[in-house]
Design a protein around this motif. Sequence first.
Motif, PDB file in Angstrom:
ATOM      1  N   ARG A  12       0.977  -1.056  -0.347  1.00 19.89           N
ATOM      2  CA  ARG A  12      -0.016  -0.060   0.257  1.00 19.89           C
ATOM      3  C   ARG A  12       0.824   1.355   0.230  1.00 19.89           C
ATOM      4  NH1 ARG A  12      -2.099   3.764   3.071  1.00 19.89           N
ATOM      5  NH2 ARG A  12      -0.745   3.463   4.807  1.00 19.89           N
ATOM      6  N   ASN A  15       2.585   1.799  -3.314  1.00 19.00           N
ATOM      7  CA  ASN A  15       1.271   2.008  -4.350  1.00 19.00           C
ATOM      8  C   ASN A  15       1.020   3.412  -4.346  1.00 19.00           C
ATOM      9  OD1 ASN A  15      -0.063   1.691  -6.122  1.00 19.00           O
ATOM     10  ND2 ASN A  15      -1.980   0.687  -4.706  1.00 19.00           N
ATOM     11  N   GLU A  16       1.107   3.626  -2.938  1.00 20.41           N
ATOM     12  CA  GLU A  16       0.691   5.726  -2.528  1.00 20.41           C
ATOM     13  C   GLU A  16       1.616   6.383  -2.965  1.00 20.41           C
ATOM     14  OE1 GLU A  16      -2.756   3.966   0.277  1.00 20.41           O
ATOM     15  OE2 GLU A  16      -1.220   5.531   1.119  1.00 20.41           O
ATOM     16  N   SER A  17       3.079   6.292  -2.903  1.00 20.29           N
ATOM     17  CA  SER A  17       4.018   7.195  -3.553  1.00 20.29           C
ATOM     18  C   SER A  17       4.831   6.819  -4.641  1.00 20.29           C
ATOM     19  CB  SER A  17       5.594   5.952  -2.774  1.00 20.29           C
ATOM     20  OG  SER A  17       6.142   5.332  -3.536  1.00 20.29           O
ATOM     21  N   ASN A  18       5.583   7.791  -5.320  1.00 17.81           N
ATOM     22  CA  ASN A  18       5.964   7.395  -5.893  1.00 17.81           C
ATOM     23  C   ASN A  18       7.356   6.970  -6.617  1.00 17.81           C
ATOM     24  OD1 ASN A  18       4.603  10.275  -6.964  1.00 17.81           O
ATOM     25  ND2 ASN A  18       5.586  12.065  -5.893  1.00 17.81           N
ATOM     26  N   ALA A  64      -1.749   7.203 -11.055  1.00 15.84           N
ATOM     27  CA  ALA A  64      -1.772   8.293 -10.029  1.00 15.84           C
ATOM     28  C   ALA A  64      -0.937   9.585 -11.404  1.00 15.84           C
ATOM     29  CB  ALA A  64      -0.460   7.542  -9.572  1.00 15.84           C
ATOM     30  N   LYS A  67       0.879  12.163  -8.540  1.00 15.83           N
ATOM     31  CA  LYS A  67       2.308  11.995  -8.135  1.00 15.83           C
ATOM     32  C   LYS A  67       3.039  12.493  -9.625  1.00 15.83           C
ATOM     33  CE  LYS A  67       0.599   8.186  -5.755  1.00 15.83           C
ATOM     34  NZ  LYS A  67       0.718   6.865  -5.609  1.00 15.83           N
ATOM     35  N   THR A  96       6.458   7.927   6.112  1.00 17.20           N
ATOM     36  CA  THR A  96       5.426   9.538   6.751  1.00 17.20           C
ATOM     37  C   THR A  96       5.812  10.609   7.288  1.00 17.20           C
ATOM     38  OG1 THR A  96       3.212   7.314   6.071  1.00 17.20           O
ATOM     39  CG2 THR A  96       2.927   9.133   6.854  1.00 17.20           C
ATOM     40  N   GLN A 150       1.566  13.374   4.288  1.00 20.16           N
ATOM     41  CA  GLN A 150       2.063  13.073   3.069  1.00 20.16           C
ATOM     42  C   GLN A 150       3.215  11.747   2.732  1.00 20.16           C
ATOM     43  OE1 GLN A 150       3.742  16.632   0.405  1.00 20.16           O
ATOM     44  NE2 GLN A 150       5.011  15.045  -0.965  1.00 20.16           N
TER      45      GLN A 150
END
Length: 164
Positions: A12, A15-18, A64, A67, A96, A150
């Motif tokens: 997760r 996936n949510e990061s660059n 994204a 992103k 985070t 973030q």
Amino acid sequence: MLKIQEIRELIRLVNESNIVEFVYEHDGSKIKMKKAGATEQVVVAAPKVDVPQTAVVQQPVAPAVEKVEVKEEVKPEKQVVQAENLHTITSPMVGTFYAAPSPDAAPYVKVGDKVKKDTIVCIVEAMKLFNEIEAEVDGEIVEVLVKNGQLVEYGQPLFLVKPE
């Protein structure tokens, strides 16, 4: 070896990061995640012979667009840093970003605050560990480059500081 819940959390976060590729090695076990096209490939290798050598898990990756915009915004900020001789405080790890020690507390620093080398400016949480990040230089906070909560990458600029 990591528990499946921890692996899912890593998936997760990546996936949510660059992040395009992530590798984690510990006690002879290795987890490698790569984003490719519309899928994310996770390879888990076990050191024991009686366990299957690798397992591949496919997870869909949402487009994204935001992103990509974030990446484009980072480049001009780096140019500003060089032009104005500002010091950049960067993230020493993937995690985070938290501007304050707790949700109801005031942020460690804000624009205009004077800092010393050992002043704590934020926390970066990685793998449930809260790492305090120090200013590294004496000076004044000119800009906060990330938002509270973030996800940040290794080496990502967090603050701009005008050295004294």
